[in-house]
Design a protein around this motif. Structure first.
Motif, PDB file in Angstrom:
ATOM      1  N   LYS A  95     -20.881  -1.794  -2.490  1.00 44.53           N
ATOM      2  CA  LYS A  95     -19.795  -1.434  -1.563  1.00 44.53           C
ATOM      3  C   LYS A  95     -18.549  -1.055  -2.369  1.00 44.53           C
ATOM      4  CE  LYS A  95     -18.714  -6.347  -0.866  1.00 44.53           C
ATOM      5  NZ  LYS A  95     -19.462  -6.738  -2.091  1.00 44.53           N
ATOM      6  N   ALA A  96     -17.618  -0.392  -1.700  1.00 44.86           N
ATOM      7  CA  ALA A  96     -16.443   0.123  -2.404  1.00 44.86           C
ATOM      8  C   ALA A  96     -15.665  -0.990  -3.118  1.00 44.86           C
ATOM      9  CB  ALA A  96     -15.539   0.866  -1.417  1.00 44.86           C
ATOM     10  N   GLU A  97     -15.574  -2.153  -2.495  1.00 46.24           N
ATOM     11  CA  GLU A  97     -14.850  -3.280  -3.086  1.00 46.24           C
ATOM     12  C   GLU A  97     -15.366  -3.641  -4.483  1.00 46.24           C
ATOM     13  OE1 GLU A  97     -12.333  -5.779  -2.011  1.00 46.24           O
ATOM     14  OE2 GLU A  97     -11.766  -3.886  -1.065  1.00 46.24           O
ATOM     15  N   ASP A  98     -16.664  -3.414  -4.696  1.00 43.83           N
ATOM     16  CA  ASP A  98     -17.262  -3.755  -5.995  1.00 43.83           C
ATOM     17  C   ASP A  98     -16.631  -2.959  -7.138  1.00 43.83           C
ATOM     18  OD1 ASP A  98     -18.976  -5.537  -4.763  1.00 43.83           O
ATOM     19  OD2 ASP A  98     -20.565  -4.052  -4.503  1.00 43.83           O
ATOM     20  N   LEU A  99     -16.030  -1.818  -6.806  1.00 41.60           N
ATOM     21  CA  LEU A  99     -15.397  -1.000  -7.850  1.00 41.60           C
ATOM     22  C   LEU A  99     -14.195  -1.727  -8.464  1.00 41.60           C
ATOM     23  CD1 LEU A  99     -15.418   2.542  -6.184  1.00 41.60           C
ATOM     24  CD2 LEU A  99     -17.043   1.614  -7.839  1.00 41.60           C
ATOM     25  N   LYS A 100     -13.652  -2.662  -7.695  1.00 43.17           N
ATOM     26  CA  LYS A 100     -12.476  -3.406  -8.180  1.00 43.17           C
ATOM     27  C   LYS A 100     -12.852  -4.412  -9.242  1.00 43.17           C
ATOM     28  CE  LYS A 100      -9.563  -3.215  -4.131  1.00 43.17           C
ATOM     29  NZ  LYS A 100      -8.848  -4.001  -3.144  1.00 43.17           N
ATOM     30  N   ASN A 101     -14.141  -4.616  -9.370  1.00 43.78           N
ATOM     31  CA  ASN A 101     -14.656  -5.617 -10.291  1.00 43.78           C
ATOM     32  C   ASN A 101     -14.748  -5.069 -11.714  1.00 43.78           C
ATOM     33  OD1 ASN A 101     -15.376  -8.226 -10.486  1.00 43.78           O
ATOM     34  ND2 ASN A 101     -17.359  -8.009  -9.430  1.00 43.78           N
ATOM     35  N   ASN A 102     -13.606  -4.572 -12.204  1.00 44.11           N
ATOM     36  CA  ASN A 102     -13.567  -4.106 -13.584  1.00 44.11           C
ATOM     37  C   ASN A 102     -14.447  -2.890 -13.861  1.00 44.11           C
ATOM     38  OD1 ASN A 102     -11.999  -4.728 -15.704  1.00 44.11           O
ATOM     39  ND2 ASN A 102     -13.495  -6.070 -16.717  1.00 44.11           N
ATOM     40  N   LYS A 103     -14.717  -2.089 -12.819  1.00 39.16           N
ATOM     41  CA  LYS A 103     -15.618  -0.948 -13.005  1.00 39.16           C
ATOM     42  C   LYS A 103     -14.847   0.273 -13.485  1.00 39.16           C
ATOM     43  CE  LYS A 103     -19.173  -3.160 -11.535  1.00 39.16           C
ATOM     44  NZ  LYS A 103     -19.782  -3.974 -12.606  1.00 39.16           N
ATOM     45  N   LYS A 104     -15.535   1.092 -14.267  1.00 42.69           N
ATOM     46  CA  LYS A 104     -14.941   2.352 -14.725  1.00 42.69           C
ATOM     47  C   LYS A 104     -15.340   3.439 -13.717  1.00 42.69           C
ATOM     48  CE  LYS A 104     -16.531   1.889 -19.125  1.00 42.69           C
ATOM     49  NZ  LYS A 104     -17.037   0.554 -19.224  1.00 42.69           N
ATOM     50  N   VAL A 105     -14.316   4.043 -13.111  1.00 44.21           N
ATOM     51  CA  VAL A 105     -14.566   4.935 -11.982  1.00 44.21           C
ATOM     52  C   VAL A 105     -14.088   6.360 -12.295  1.00 44.21           C
ATOM     53  CG1 VAL A 105     -14.175   5.268  -9.508  1.00 44.21           C
ATOM     54  CG2 VAL A 105     -14.169   2.958 -10.452  1.00 44.21           C
ATOM     55  N   GLY A 106     -14.913   7.335 -11.959  1.00 45.58           N
ATOM     56  CA  GLY A 106     -14.533   8.731 -12.154  1.00 45.58           C
ATOM     57  C   GLY A 106     -14.187   9.398 -10.831  1.00 45.58           C
ATOM     58  N   VAL A 107     -13.130  10.209 -10.836  1.00 41.75           N
ATOM     59  CA  VAL A 107     -12.766  10.996  -9.648  1.00 41.75           C
ATOM     60  C   VAL A 107     -12.365  12.402 -10.092  1.00 41.75           C
ATOM     61  CG1 VAL A 107     -11.987   9.064  -8.205  1.00 41.75           C
ATOM     62  CG2 VAL A 107     -10.364  10.177  -9.741  1.00 41.75           C
ATOM     63  N   VAL A 108     -12.501  13.346  -9.184  1.00 48.08           N
ATOM     64  CA  VAL A 108     -12.076  14.701  -9.503  1.00 48.08           C
ATOM     65  C   VAL A 108     -10.602  14.829  -9.144  1.00 48.08           C
ATOM     66  CG1 VAL A 108     -12.558  17.149  -9.240  1.00 48.08           C
ATOM     67  CG2 VAL A 108     -14.403  15.492  -9.016  1.00 48.08           C
ATOM     68  N   LEU A 109      -9.880  15.415 -10.065  1.00 49.52           N
ATOM     69  CA  LEU A 109      -8.431  15.562  -9.951  1.00 49.52           C
ATOM     70  C   LEU A 109      -8.025  16.227  -8.633  1.00 49.52           C
ATOM     71  CD1 LEU A 109      -6.082  15.080 -12.003  1.00 49.52           C
ATOM     72  CD2 LEU A 109      -6.264  17.510 -12.545  1.00 49.52           C
ATOM     73  N   GLY A 110      -7.226  15.521  -7.854  1.00 46.30           N
ATOM     74  CA  GLY A 110      -6.691  16.114  -6.629  1.00 46.30           C
ATOM     75  C   GLY A 110      -7.604  16.067  -5.429  1.00 46.30           C
ATOM     76  N   TYR A 111      -8.812  15.571  -5.582  1.00 49.77           N
ATOM     77  CA  TYR A 111      -9.705  15.420  -4.432  1.00 49.77           C
ATOM     78  C   TYR A 111      -9.240  14.232  -3.614  1.00 49.77           C
ATOM     79  CZ  TYR A 111     -13.649  18.340  -6.163  1.00 49.77           C
ATOM     80  OH  TYR A 111     -14.467  19.359  -6.565  1.00 49.77           O
TER      81      TYR A 111
END
Ligand code: GLN
Length: 269
Positions: free
Chosen positions: A148-164
């Motif tokens: 679930k999305a909350e799991d990303l808060k658990n010290n995860k390295k997350v990639g996103v596209v700039l401005g999306y």
């Protein structure tokens, strides 16, 4: 999201328009504002701004619908241009620059799987909605600790596209610390980093995330509670109601005829 990752919108009452309106627009009439760069150079051309790294909506291939460009948005834009009796030209640029390009008249409209939201509405006008989507997380096939999305808060390295929209959701809603976020211009580059273990997840739109995951042996994790439905729409320069009406007419026609659903199926394979 239980209804599948790619969904064309159902025909709404507001989307019903007469086909006669299309006939009335044909004949290559120029858009209203002659001060626009796009229109000055246009002649019989209409220019679509996009970022062709967003399969299945826009991508490049050996022989696309317009030159090398292919995808659902390209098919829609081609129909808009055809209905107006104009030739479609495509300006491929970074997603981040699209709003500026249409508001300064460098392109006539933006079709880029762009989510209509209030932030963007400050600078552009949006057409009726033609697709719905949501953010998803693309993770390694054997990943078990991101469900679930909350799991990303658990010290995860997350990639996103700039401005999306994924960028603002990860940054502002989930409040992932900056040193855990990697931003890039293309989803594909981020997905490679998941593949080689440098990132734990990429947050990106559903249909694109699914396409990228399938091609790269990764998997998609959905969280319909955390990630709201997003509505894709075409952007025009603020106040360009003449073009917006034509775009809406074509969209309504494509939705009611079933063409939009066909495109979803065709490009989702
Ligand atoms: N729907 C997302 C947005 O509007 C991503 C669009 C895209 O990458 N082309 O930000």
């Amino acid at each position: 999201m239980k209804k599948g990752l790619l969904k064309a919108v159902a025909l709404g009452a507001a989307a019903v328009m007469s086909v006669a309106a299309i006939a009335g627009c044909a004949g290559g009439n120029k858009a209203e504002n002659n001060a626009d760069v796009a229109n000055d150079n246009a002649g019989n051309k209409i220019i679509m701004g996009t970022n062709a790294a967003f399969q299945p909506f826009e991508f490049t291939t050996t022989s696309g619908i317009v030159g090398e460009f292919d995808g659902i948005d390209v098919a829609i834009a081609k129909q808009i241009a055809d209905d107006m009796g104009m030739e479609l030209e495509i300006a491929d640029m970074e997603f981040d620059g699209l709003i500026a390009a249409v508001s300064t008249g460098k392109v006539d409209f933006v079709a880029a799987g762009m989510t209509a939201n209030d932030e963007r509405r400050k600078n552009v006008d949006f057409s009726d909605t033609y697709f719905t989507a949501a953010q998803v997380m693309v993770v390694a096939a054997d990943n078990t600790d991101i469900t679930k999305a909350e799991d990303l808060k658990n010290n995860k390295k997350v990639g996103v596209v700039l401005g999306y929209t994924g960028d603002s959701i990860v940054t502002e809603d989930l409040e992932i610390p900056e040193d855990k976020i990697t931003r890039a211009n293309r989803g594909l580059d981020l997905v490679q980093e998941v593949k080689n273990g440098k990132l734990d997840a990429v947050v990106i739109d559903s249909a694109t995330g699914k396409a990228l995951a399938e091609k790269n042996g990764l998997k998609v994790v959905e969280d319909s509670e955390a990630f709201e439905t997003e509505e894709y729409a075409i952007a025009v320069k603020k106040g360009n109601t003449e073009l917006l009406d034509k775009i809406n007419t074509t969209l309504a026609e494509m939705i009611s005829s079933g063409k939009m659903d066909e495109l979803a199926i065709q490009y989702n394979e």
